[in-house]
Design a protein around this motif. Structure first.
Motif, PDB file in Angstrom:
ATOM      1  N   ASP A  50       0.901  -1.144   0.103  1.00  0.00           N
ATOM      2  CA  ASP A  50      -0.210   0.113  -0.281  1.00  0.00           C
ATOM      3  C   ASP A  50       0.785   1.030  -0.117  1.00  0.00           C
ATOM      4  O   ASP A  50       1.332   1.745   1.175  1.00  0.00           O
ATOM      5  CB  ASP A  50      -0.859   0.022   1.338  1.00  0.00           C
ATOM      6  CG  ASP A  50      -1.895   1.302   1.355  1.00  0.00           C
ATOM      7  OD1 ASP A  50      -1.986   1.824   0.275  1.00  0.00           O
ATOM      8  OD2 ASP A  50      -2.562   1.315   2.366  1.00  0.00           O
ATOM      9  N   ASN A  66       5.278   3.088   2.455  1.00  0.00           N
ATOM     10  CA  ASN A  66       4.869   1.879   1.990  1.00  0.00           C
ATOM     11  C   ASN A  66       4.258   1.180   3.347  1.00  0.00           C
ATOM     12  O   ASN A  66       4.938   1.173   4.354  1.00  0.00           O
ATOM     13  CB  ASN A  66       6.005   0.963   1.734  1.00  0.00           C
ATOM     14  CG  ASN A  66       5.384  -0.588   1.497  1.00  0.00           C
ATOM     15  OD1 ASN A  66       4.151  -0.711   1.394  1.00  0.00           O
ATOM     16  ND2 ASN A  66       6.395  -1.714   1.240  1.00  0.00           N
ATOM     17  N   ASP A  72      -1.246  -2.844  -5.413  1.00  0.00           N
ATOM     18  CA  ASP A  72      -1.880  -1.705  -4.426  1.00  0.00           C
ATOM     19  C   ASP A  72      -3.186  -1.673  -4.344  1.00  0.00           C
ATOM     20  O   ASP A  72      -3.874  -1.710  -5.211  1.00  0.00           O
ATOM     21  CB  ASP A  72      -1.168  -0.478  -4.718  1.00  0.00           C
ATOM     22  CG  ASP A  72      -1.384   0.760  -3.681  1.00  0.00           C
ATOM     23  OD1 ASP A  72      -2.120   0.770  -3.209  1.00  0.00           O
ATOM     24  OD2 ASP A  72      -0.404   1.570  -3.430  1.00  0.00           O
TER      25      ASP A  72
END
Length: 396
Positions: free
Chosen positions: A268, A294, A373
């Motif tokens: 992410d 991240n 993601d």
């Protein structure tokens, strides 16, 4: 004690009146009675080819008939009763004992494990599944059917080996692969493989892939083809495969099914951009900082960040963190960003004079990353909804 002839006939004679049992010791290659329920209460009958055997102590143990009662002066003594294989079932044999039959089944021990070429792939990767089906004997296994249920986390099933057939039911179900009529010699292993493309995670998306033996011609000594793979319902499948990626060995399960979990990598990533002076003078050199964070859970690799510098600025230096300049665009490729960490990317630029068509809005974005993601798509337009506001994170 008697030994059967080549055709399986036997004869025991000279017995005194009384109650008797017939006991047969099975051959090692045929350790199981063909029927564990005696088909006649009294095998002193006139029916050939029915299984009169019971195996109360299980596989490989002695097989017994029910009780046979011999009565004096009431049993046939003709010439046809004097040797095995004679006319024991003719009209005068209604009370004979020449039809105490025993049947034995050839046995096999078929087991299955499942492997995958990459347990932590990225979305879009093609992984190869291998199903290894082994036969510990003692007989050759024929008519073996193996089925792999395909979860909805995979697409583009391809390169199926071993004669497997892909079945795709109507209605969008992901289907299954069916290998039928396989033959596996005693002591041999057959490998069945196929390729699958990893799809993106989401609600209801499943990657747990289960293969099982559904049929064999022979009796399997320690499993029942066609049973549910998770025999005891505890979520662990298979008693054989102990590779580190597996959900775990379950000794309470049978050995003819196995799962192979796959967990796609997810990173992410988020980005914010800062400048050291929001109200500079013309000719000032200002520093922009791009912070890429991240939130995991996996490390992000090959992260490509792009900054399109507007015509109101002239790039002075973008060499920090190995940035490369092409025209008015700066690009960084970050080899890896560990989960829970932030990387700063910086460059300096000179502020030019205002004028018609001169812009100062400077936009940076993540253009690519190996991992999926879960809340953004690298390479999308920065102003997703076109309202002139860019970014959901930076509130400075």
């Amino acid at each position: 004690t008697a030994v059967t002839d080549a055709d399986g006939f036997y004869l025991v004679e000279g017995l005194a009146p009384g109650d008797y049992y017939v006991k047969v010791m099975p051959d090692a290659d045929f350790p199981l009675s063909s029927d564990d329920i005696a088909t006649t209460a009294n095998p002193d009958g006139d029916v050939d080819g029915d299984d009169n055997g019971l195996q109360p102590d299980g596989l490989g143990a002695a097989v017994w008939s029910n009780v046979i009662t011999l009565e004096g002066s009431d049993e046939p003594v003709g010439a046809e009763e004097s040797a095995p294989g004679g006319d024991q079932d003719d009209a005068d044999d209604a009370n004979g004992n020449m039809t105490v039959d025993f049947g034995f089944r050839p046995s096999v021990d078929v087991s299955l494990i499942k492997l995958v070429s990459e347990a932590r792939p990225n979305v879009g990767d093609v992984v190869t599944f291998t199903i290894e089906v082994s036969n510990a004997g003692p007989n050759d296994a024929t008519g073996v059917r193996v089925v792999d249920e395909l979860p909805n986390g995979y697409g583009s099933i391809d390169n199926i080996t071993g004669g497997g057939i892909l079945a795709l039911p109507a209605g969008g179900a992901n289907g299954f692969i069916d290998w039928s009529d396989l033959s596996i010699a005693a002591g041999e292993t057959v490998s069945l493989t196929f390729d699958a493309t990893v799809l993106a995670p989401g609600d209801g998306v499943d990657y747990l892939n289960i293969a099982s033996v559904e049929e064999t011609d022979q009796y399997d000594v320690d499993s029942t083809p066609g049973d549910e793979p998770d025999t005891d319902g505890d979520g662990l499948i298979g008693s054989e495969d102990d590779n580190p990626n597996d959900t775990g060995v379950d000794p309470d399960d049978q050995d003819d099914a196995d799962d192979e979990p796959v967990l796609p990598q997810v990173a992410d990533l988020s980005l914010i951009k800062l400048v050291n002076d929001g109200e500079p003078n013309v000719g000032d050199v200002i520093t922009f900082t791009i912070q890429v964070t991240n939130d995991g859970p996996d490390a992000a690799t090959n992260v490509v960040v792009e900054d399109v510098v507007p015509n109101g600025l002239t790039i002075i230096d973008a060499s920090a963190q190995s940035g490369t300049v092409t025209g008015s665009t700066i690009e960084w490729t970050v080899a890896s960003i560990a989960s829970g960490t932030t990387v700063d990317l910086t460059f300096t630029a000179e502020v030019l004079a205002p004028g018609d068509g001169v812009e100062y809005v400077n936009v940076a974005s993540i253009e690519a990353v190996d991992q999926f993601d879960n809340d953004s798509t690298p390479g999308d337009e920065p102003d997703t909804d076109g309202d002139g506001l860019i970014g959901s994170e930076d509130d400075n």
